[in-house]
Structure formats: structure tokens, C-alpha cells
Enzyme design. Sequence first.
Site, mmCIF file in Angstrom:
data_model
loop_
_atom_site.group_PDB
_atom_site.id
_atom_site.type_symbol
_atom_site.label_atom_id
_atom_site.label_comp_id
_atom_site.label_asym_id
_atom_site.label_seq_id
_atom_site.Cartn_x
_atom_site.Cartn_y
_atom_site.Cartn_z
ATOM 1 N N ASP A 1 0.830 -1.193 0.000
ATOM 2 C CA ASP A 1 0.000 0.000 0.000
ATOM 3 C C ASP A 1 0.874 1.255 0.000
ATOM 4 O O ASP A 1 1.900 1.320 0.678
ATOM 5 C CB ASP A 1 -0.879 -0.029 1.249
ATOM 6 N N GLU B 1 14.745 -14.619 -0.515
ATOM 7 C CA GLU B 1 15.084 -15.728 0.386
ATOM 8 C C GLU B 1 14.087 -16.873 0.265
ATOM 9 O O GLU B 1 14.346 -17.981 0.750
ATOM 10 C CB GLU B 1 15.113 -15.248 1.832
#
Length: 534
Positions: free
Chosen positions: A203, A259
Site C-alpha cells: 500500500d 530468500e
Amino acid sequence: MAVMDQDWWRGSVTYQIYPRSFMDSNGDGIGDLTGITERLEYVAALGVDAIWLSPIFTSPMKDMGYDVSDYTDVDPSFGDLAGFDALVAKAHQLGLKVIIDQVISHSSDQHPFFAQSRSSRDDPKADWYVWAEPNPDGTPPNNWLAIFGGSSWEWDSRRRQYYFHNFLASQPDWNFHNPEVQDYLLSTMRFWLERGVDGFRLDTVNYYFHDRLLRDNACNYLPWAQSAVKPVDMQFCLFSKNQPENLGFLERIRALMDEYDARATVGEVGDSHMAIKLMGEYTSGKRLHMAYSFEMLGPDFTAAHFRSRIEAFFKGAPDGWPCWAFSNHDVPRHVGRWLPHAADQDALARQAAAMLLTFEGSVCLYQGEELGQVDTVLEFDELTDPDGITFWPEYKGRDGCRTPMAWNANAANAGFSRANKTWLPVKAPQQRRAVSVQDDDPDSVLNFYRQMLALRKSEGDLRDGDIRFLDLPEPVLGYERGDDFICLFNLSAGSVAAPISGKFTPLLTQAAKIADDEIGLGPNGFVIARKAGG
């Protein structure tokens, strides 16, 4: 073990779910996670790749969840973490990715860290939010204005300072210049990655950093600005957002995402001056995977507008990636916005779907868009949105596009809830376009979306191919996708002829007649065709 597609997001279609309004499973008038889980088969059958859940975190709901008080738990109105885990498991079983809204530019003032920050200038969290001294005359430190009205600065009597908020005064902005704040917010994202989410919608991604010098914003020089309903639109927000330090934090987000296998980010870029430029910067290199802006979420409905936005993005960011949308929870639904350019609501809805789903880039659809819905007309006493309440009646806010999903035309509340009263009402025009009415109608907007999504998924050029625009006069938008496809759209309520030569095999059409040297397009007519030999 199946090999995971690390680039699943490239060319993907995501279906945005507004949890309060999708499906209420417990009869309290508010949609919830269990209700979403119960309806996932419907979403999967549309043919989309992912769902995006608007905020589900613990919140006082002053801004309907975009004011987070606990980033690692589910608000009780939606359910609990076990319900979230069940939703993710069901979505993955159906082949759907799950993206959640991450609201990290600001928190709720009920977040425990803000309580610490405002308690004392010496508290360990004192510098976790943006604080500033007043001017000698007691006024705020600069001219920055809030999106929801008034100054962006709120006086706090405990610290005898102002704190900064881009939205409501109950939504204080985090201080991203503090590395500890960045570390904390990244840790909350890791929490959800460990629970199996496939990505984040970020956002207000260009709002993270503010100018350290607190310099005044400039006047907005665009012609419409001085007649804007909101004072903030009269400013060019050079210093309250869009700061260069943002790029480094986006790289930290990308490093976290990398990751994990096959995860993705899409950032919301809110800006009236440089949105396309920022979309490119934010998705170039090892930053965000995708970004979208409000460039196609407004009233403009011309061939030149759509062409210019797409060409500008790929020219400025050849290694970036956009996510295009026509509707979401923050703007009036596109069929209603563009009705002045249409002779028929359903024809416009089908044309918009055909156009959006053949653009180069990824795509986001908003719940109910596939039904051809327009905004619900609400009275002032029915509003919940602080934006609409503040700027009524010239701006009616966002509640009109957030009313509950219409499932069954013959059931109370259109099958959304068994409650006597829902958080926002379901009214007759929306109920008449319910899923139950359209499901078995081969000519419905809903079934056209299914056809169009199936075509995009089955044809690599419509998902991954380059876009090349054709030089055609208004109101015709024309382009080729990849080597094999040509797409033509009449963006008007009249009839036109497009001078196109060659042999084509039409795949999906509306109000179109193909001749040897031209294609006739009726009101909101379109052609998606395979070129000869393709």
C-alpha cells in the site's frame, strides 16, 4: 517435487478480494476469512492466477483495516490465524497464489509502538514515528496536507510536538529514516512469508520516506488542480513522499523476498505527476516485481490515453514490469466511469475485459468487475468511509465500490450474509447482476470474463508477447501482441471502420464485421484475432 515457477507473476492475473464484502460466514454482516475460503472455487474457476486480500490485520477500523494495530495477527471481525492458514491451504490446493495487503507506510495510533513513541521524547521508540517542532507561532512545521483533509501534522500535548500523518490523524507515519523501523517492518513481512503467503501488495509504496528537511510542497501546476475537491490535490508533493531513499528500502524488500521460492510484490504508486516514472524506477533492477498506479483508474477513455501510458512505461523501464487495473477498492468502478462512452453497460464491460486482458503486463481484477457492476448509490447516513464523509457531497468516497458481493439474486443480501443488516447495504441494481443470474447465461459478462481469461492463459503471446501499437485514428485502439495476434477496439458508442488489411481468424469479437480491407466495429465493438499463419 515439482519445480516452482519463479516468474509466475509475470503476465499473471490477480483477483482482488475486499474481505469485508466478499462472503459472510457467521451472520454478523461482515465478510470474513471462512467466507472467502468457501467461495475460492468460484475464483479459481474464473481462471485467475492469484488472489489479493485487502487488509485483514488487527485494526480499530478507522480506515477499514488500513490502520494496523498488530501486523502479525488477524482482526477478530475476519477470523483468526487458523482460519487464515486454512484459506491459504485451500487456495494453494486450487492452484491460486495468495497476496496480502501490507500497509507499512503508517500504522494505527493504537499500535503499541506509537503509544511508546508519544509517551516521551526519551523513550526507545521516540524516533520510530515522524515528529517535528512547531513553528514559533505554534503552527505546523510546513504546508503538507493530508489525503483525508486538513494538515498532515497533528499536535500531541505529551511530547509538545507535531506528528506526521499522510492520511487520518489516527494513522501516524512510520519514520523510515530509522533503520530499526525498517528492520521491524521487514520482520512482520517475514512472519507472513513463513505462513506461506506468495507475495504482498504494498500500500502507498511511494509514501514511505519523507524529506528530512521538511521543505514545503510546491503548487500543483496541472490545469485541474485549482478546482480540485481535496486541498491536497492542489499541491505537488515533492517532499512529503517520492523520496530517493525509497529505492534502497525496496531493494531490502526484494532481498527478503528472494530468500523464499516464487514470491512476488506489487506496489501501489499514488501520484498525480510522476506515477509512470516511479512505476518504472520501482520495478527496475532488484526492487519490486510489479507496480501499478491510478493512470487507468480515472475517467480517461481514449485510445491515445491507454497507448501513451503503456508506451511510456516500457520506454522508461524496459526491464521493469507493470500491473494494470481498471478498478479497485479506492475508485469508482470502471463501467460506471466510462458509461458516457457506451451504448450498453454489458457491451462496455465485455470490451473493458477484452482490452485489459490483452495489455502487456500483469493484470488485477476487482471483485464484482466480472459481473459488470457499477457503484452502489448510497445516502450520506449509509457511509462508513472517512474520505467520503469529509468531502461529501462533491466527492462521495469509496463505499460505493465496496458494497457486498452479489451471489444470489433471490436471496436476502444477495446471498452475501444472513444478517438483518450488512456493514454496507446490497441494493437492487447490484443484486440484479448477481452470479446466479449470469452463471448459466452464455452471453453474460461473467462468462465473457471466463472466456477471455481462458484465452489469455492458453495463448502465450497474449500473456507474454510484446505490444506494438497501430497508428489508427480515434476512437480506435489497435495493437499487435507477439507475432500472432491483433486486437482492435472501438472506444465509442458509435460505429467506425478500421482500415486493416490481411487475413485474420477472429477468436473473440463483439459488434464486428471483418472485410478484406477493413474491419467494421459497432458501438464498443472489438476484435481479438489470430493473424494468418499465426
